[in-house]
Design a protein around this motif. Sequence first.
Motif, mmCIF file in Angstrom:
data_model
loop_
_atom_site.group_PDB
_atom_site.id
_atom_site.type_symbol
_atom_site.label_atom_id
_atom_site.label_comp_id
_atom_site.label_asym_id
_atom_site.label_seq_id
_atom_site.Cartn_x
_atom_site.Cartn_y
_atom_site.Cartn_z
ATOM 1 N N LYS B 53 0.925 -1.192 -0.111
ATOM 2 C CA LYS B 53 -0.010 -0.013 -0.018
ATOM 3 C C LYS B 53 0.889 1.225 0.039
ATOM 4 C CE LYS B 53 -4.110 -1.785 0.564
ATOM 5 N NZ LYS B 53 -5.034 -2.061 1.554
ATOM 6 N N VAL B 74 0.125 -0.907 -6.557
ATOM 7 C CA VAL B 74 -0.682 -1.320 -5.392
ATOM 8 C C VAL B 74 -1.892 -0.042 -5.024
ATOM 9 C CG1 VAL B 74 1.314 -2.622 -4.451
ATOM 10 C CG2 VAL B 74 1.091 -0.034 -4.040
ATOM 11 N N PRO B 75 -2.890 -0.255 -4.174
ATOM 12 C CA PRO B 75 -3.683 0.820 -3.916
ATOM 13 C C PRO B 75 -3.128 1.879 -3.242
ATOM 14 C CG PRO B 75 -4.589 -1.214 -3.112
ATOM 15 C CD PRO B 75 -3.106 -1.478 -3.639
ATOM 16 N N MET B 76 -3.463 3.081 -3.436
ATOM 17 C CA MET B 76 -2.922 4.337 -2.527
ATOM 18 C C MET B 76 -4.072 4.875 -1.568
ATOM 19 S SD MET B 76 -3.485 7.899 -2.341
ATOM 20 C CE MET B 76 -3.631 8.998 -3.572
ATOM 21 N N ILE B 77 -3.691 5.154 -0.503
ATOM 22 C CA ILE B 77 -4.641 5.742 0.567
ATOM 23 C C ILE B 77 -4.158 7.135 1.007
ATOM 24 C CG2 ILE B 77 -5.617 5.478 2.752
ATOM 25 C CD1 ILE B 77 -4.682 2.550 2.579
#
Lengths: 190, 190
Positions: B53, B74-77
């Motif tokens: 992440k 990958v995802p980002m937050i």
Amino acid sequence: MKLLKDKVMAEGIVLSDQVLKVDSFLNHQMDPVLMKEVGAEFTRRFGDERITKVLTIESSGIAPAIMTSLELGVPMIFARKHKSLTLRDNILVEKVYSFTKKESNEITVSKKFLSSEDRVLIIDDFLANGEAAFGLARIVEQVGASVAGIGIVIEKSFQPGAGLLNKAGYRVESLVRIASLENGAVSFVD
Amino acid sequence: MKLLKDKVMAEGIVLSDQVLKVDSFLNHQMDPVLMKEVGAEFTRRFGDERITKVLTIESSGIAPAIMTSLELGVPMIFARKHKSLTLRDNILVEKVYSFTKKESNEITVSKKFLSSEDRVLIIDDFLANGEAAFGLARIVEQVGASVAGIGIVIEKSFQPGAGLLNKAGYRVESLVRIASLENGAVSFVD
């Protein structure tokens, strides 16, 4: 945009008849591949409009806007909702009322990044009542620049924003249009 | 990172011994090609760290973070600085003091997007006193996840953040390191 519809169906959470939560891919956690596709789709739709700047508003508009600006090959500007310490003079200000938050924000953009020559594409994550989009459009028009179009990731078509923007003469392109959130279910326009 | 150094030299404005304004390409108007290169550079530096992440904080961290997350796959937050209407329960909260703004914010991340299995790359636009980076690291550690590294676009090396983060055992990679802003001029480390 099928990829986005599928994502809304799979991961969107209907919180009320008015509120759709999409924090797993758009408003908090973000799916970068989806954001890239969103940028490509806005570019397909607005690519002939001789866009010179992409304008959005912090925070959830930034990722779709930077991907669009990369595809279009132009700079991106994000309007601030809160005053910045290093952005005080020479600013364009518009008041924007948020129905969701029940508060007004003064959104600001530095004058030096917009000129009367600019053709601006406005990008935002959601369109509901249209307050943010109208505020951004007024900022563009304050300097005599043109709004070349308004690109929205998710339009809540049962709220008045899209109709009002169209009536005011703006070209609005929404990648997903939601007809209703009633009974806890998402239904799309068409 | 030469492209970024050149940009800082060409467009950075020294407002004081402490404050560098880079609102033409990083903090307000953004250069999408530069952001893409920043994402590629962070991926070169952290690509072997098995990142799952990317975590940043609104608003200026979002563009470099989404480009990095796209490269890494990958995802980002993004952590929020202000409370969200649709993000209320099940949240991770840390207090972060801003020396620049002289105020504390409660930064929040939804619990559901981080787990103890995650290896998190923290990205931010600036590193000064390290408050934001430490706050993000504490959020990661609250759920038992690991901070795989901290990627910074512009480090103000004359302020204590980088030293404190290194001392705490974090790997910090800054793409540009500024030794001083004295006498209205930018000088780099090395």
